[in-house]
Design an enzyme around this catalytic site. Structure first.
Site, PDB file in Angstrom:
ATOM      1  N   ILE A  29       0.827  -1.200   0.000  1.00 26.08           N
ATOM      2  CA  ILE A  29       0.000   0.000   0.000  1.00 26.08           C
ATOM      3  C   ILE A  29       0.867   1.258   0.000  1.00 26.08           C
ATOM      4  O   ILE A  29       0.601   2.217  -0.733  1.00 26.08           O
ATOM      5  CB  ILE A  29      -0.974   0.002   1.193  1.00 26.08           C
ATOM      6  CG1 ILE A  29      -1.947  -1.177   1.070  1.00 26.08           C
ATOM      7  CG2 ILE A  29      -1.743   1.323   1.256  1.00 26.08           C
ATOM      8  CD1 ILE A  29      -2.770  -1.184  -0.206  1.00 26.08           C
ATOM      9  N   CYS A  55      -9.958  -2.289   1.909  1.00 26.31           N
ATOM     10  CA  CYS A  55     -10.277  -2.266   0.483  1.00 26.31           C
ATOM     11  C   CYS A  55     -11.654  -2.875   0.232  1.00 26.31           C
ATOM     12  O   CYS A  55     -12.418  -2.377  -0.615  1.00 26.31           O
ATOM     13  CB  CYS A  55      -9.205  -3.001  -0.309  1.00 26.31           C
ATOM     14  SG  CYS A  55      -8.933  -4.736   0.175  1.00 26.31           S
ATOM     15  N   HIS A 107     -10.511 -12.866  -2.736  1.00 20.65           N
ATOM     16  CA  HIS A 107      -9.385 -11.928  -2.584  1.00 20.65           C
ATOM     17  C   HIS A 107      -8.091 -12.535  -3.090  1.00 20.65           C
ATOM     18  O   HIS A 107      -7.777 -13.688  -2.816  1.00 20.65           O
ATOM     19  CB  HIS A 107      -9.215 -11.546  -1.112  1.00 20.65           C
ATOM     20  CG  HIS A 107      -8.496 -10.246  -0.906  1.00 20.65           C
ATOM     21  ND1 HIS A 107      -7.153 -10.094  -1.171  1.00 20.65           N
ATOM     22  CD2 HIS A 107      -8.925  -9.037  -0.468  1.00 20.65           C
ATOM     23  CE1 HIS A 107      -6.789  -8.854  -0.900  1.00 20.65           C
ATOM     24  NE2 HIS A 107      -7.848  -8.192  -0.483  1.00 20.65           N
ATOM     25  N   ASN A 123      -7.598  -4.357  -5.257  1.00 14.56           N
ATOM     26  CA  ASN A 123      -7.453  -4.241  -3.808  1.00 14.56           C
ATOM     27  C   ASN A 123      -6.245  -3.404  -3.396  1.00 14.56           C
ATOM     28  O   ASN A 123      -6.186  -2.935  -2.258  1.00 14.56           O
ATOM     29  CB  ASN A 123      -7.369  -5.621  -3.163  1.00 14.56           C
ATOM     30  CG  ASN A 123      -6.469  -6.577  -3.905  1.00 14.56           C
ATOM     31  OD1 ASN A 123      -6.894  -7.182  -4.898  1.00 14.56           O
ATOM     32  ND2 ASN A 123      -5.239  -6.728  -3.441  1.00 14.56           N
TER      33      ASN A 123
END
Length: 344
Positions: free
Chosen positions: A17, A160, A187, A324
């Site tokens: 991230i 997310c 995911h 995501n």
């Protein structure tokens, strides 16, 4: 804001991230925000390398090089720090306006306040916190960001999956009434899973190879949605499975509505929202897509209208895609920009 210096941002944690946030800020060309420091325990050479080259999002579209203790990115200088504790950094000396906490290691209010006590004026967390009281607000941009308390110092950007699901659940609850909600998250694999079987996690399923199995994992999605949409409390169940892809995930959402509806009506509501109040956050398609088509897509959610099903006629099933990594990183920047500009 014109004629003012950019807001100064620091990153604590420079994993998936953190690196996406830096890259997204560069690609957006947002001159109002500037990353001036990042803190991670990795060595500087690895930080430079993984900024320049990314297996998921490609090469960085600009110059990246080390310059002493700094990382120079597209002509801007970012100080690279290597401290394991918040108190080990002179945050006041850095003159930052906001810290983006992207390590995922700080989940309680006591842990978050360590940054404040060490001189950070505001902290935006890249994960849901352990409890609702751990932060002053949990925000999903486009849903409740305008309700940010004026005195907030600790804020969560939720997850997310929450950023994907909450905008459309709010919309459909307002339009159709939602009596029950069941969500399965599909995911992509994450870095808490090994490539091959290994002693890697206390959850025994996550000791198995990420790329040889579909693996059920625990999820706090239902709790996270109820924090943001308390009117749905007690009506949501969620489960999650990790699938052997590196990026782009999906929500398989089943809704029991309070009134009769049809696939055409549901798709119309979502399509109009994507073109109107949720433009830029929600997208809509009926093309024959595969998940990889949404890699590097900045939307929080992309409804695949070709997969909408209605039975009963009150039982609705939706397939909603989301990157995501990239979508969430863009929402962090949206919240950061709103928060800082409002403080002026």
């Amino acid at each position: 804001m014109p004629n003012r210096a950019p807001f100064r941002i620091a990153l604590n944690g420079y994993g998936r991230i953190g690196r996406c946030v830096l890259r997204a800020l560069h690609e957006r060309g947002d001159a109002e925000l500037q990353i001036v420091a990042l803190n991670d325990l990795a060595d500087r050479e690895s930080i430079e390398y993984l900024t320049r080259f990314d297996s998921t999002h490609g090469r960085f579209p600009g110059e990246v090089r080390l310059d002493g203790d700094c990382l120079r990115v597209a002509g801007q200088e970012i100080q690279v720090l290597r401290q394991s504790e918040p108190e080990g950094i002179d945050w006041q000396g850095l003159g930052i306006d906001l810290l983006l906490e992207c390590s995922g290691q700080y989940t309680t209010r006591e842990q978050g306040l360590r940054f404040v006590h060490a001189g950070v004026p505001r902290v935006l967390f890249s994960q849901p916190m352990a409890s609702e009281q751990a932060v002053d607000a949990t925000l999903v941009y486009g849903v409740n960001h305008a309700q940010l308390p004026s005195a907030a110092r600790l804020v969560s950007n939720a997850s997310c999956t929450t950023n994907c699901g909450v905008p459309l659940l709010k919309l459909l609850n307002e339009q159709l009434g939602l009596e029950q909600v069941s969500i399965t998250t599909l995911h992509s694999a994450m870095n808490d899973q090994p490539v091959i079987d290994a002693y890697h996690h206390s959850d025994l399923r996550r000791t198995r190879s990420a790329f040889q199995s579909i693996i059920p994992v625990s999820t706090g999605l239902a709790r996270g949605i109820e924090r943001l949409l308390p009117e749905l409390a007690g009506r949501i169940q969620a489960k999650a499975v990790r699938v052997p892809t590196v990026n782009v995930s999906a929500l398989d959402i089943t809704l029991l509505c309070a009134r009769d509806t049809s696939a055409d009506e549901v798709n119309r509501l979502l399509r109009e929202a994507a073109q109107g109040p949720l433009a830029g956050l929600l997208d809509y398609t009926e093309l024959p897509h595969a998940s990889c088509d949404f890699n590097h897509d900045p939307h929080s959610a992309i409804v695949d209208g070709s997969q909408t099903r209605v039975s009963g006629p009150r039982l609705v099933n939706l397939l909603v895609w989301f990157d995501n990594e990239w979508g969430f990183a863009n929402r962090m920047l949206d919240v950061a920009g709103y928060w800082l500009q409002r403080e002026q």
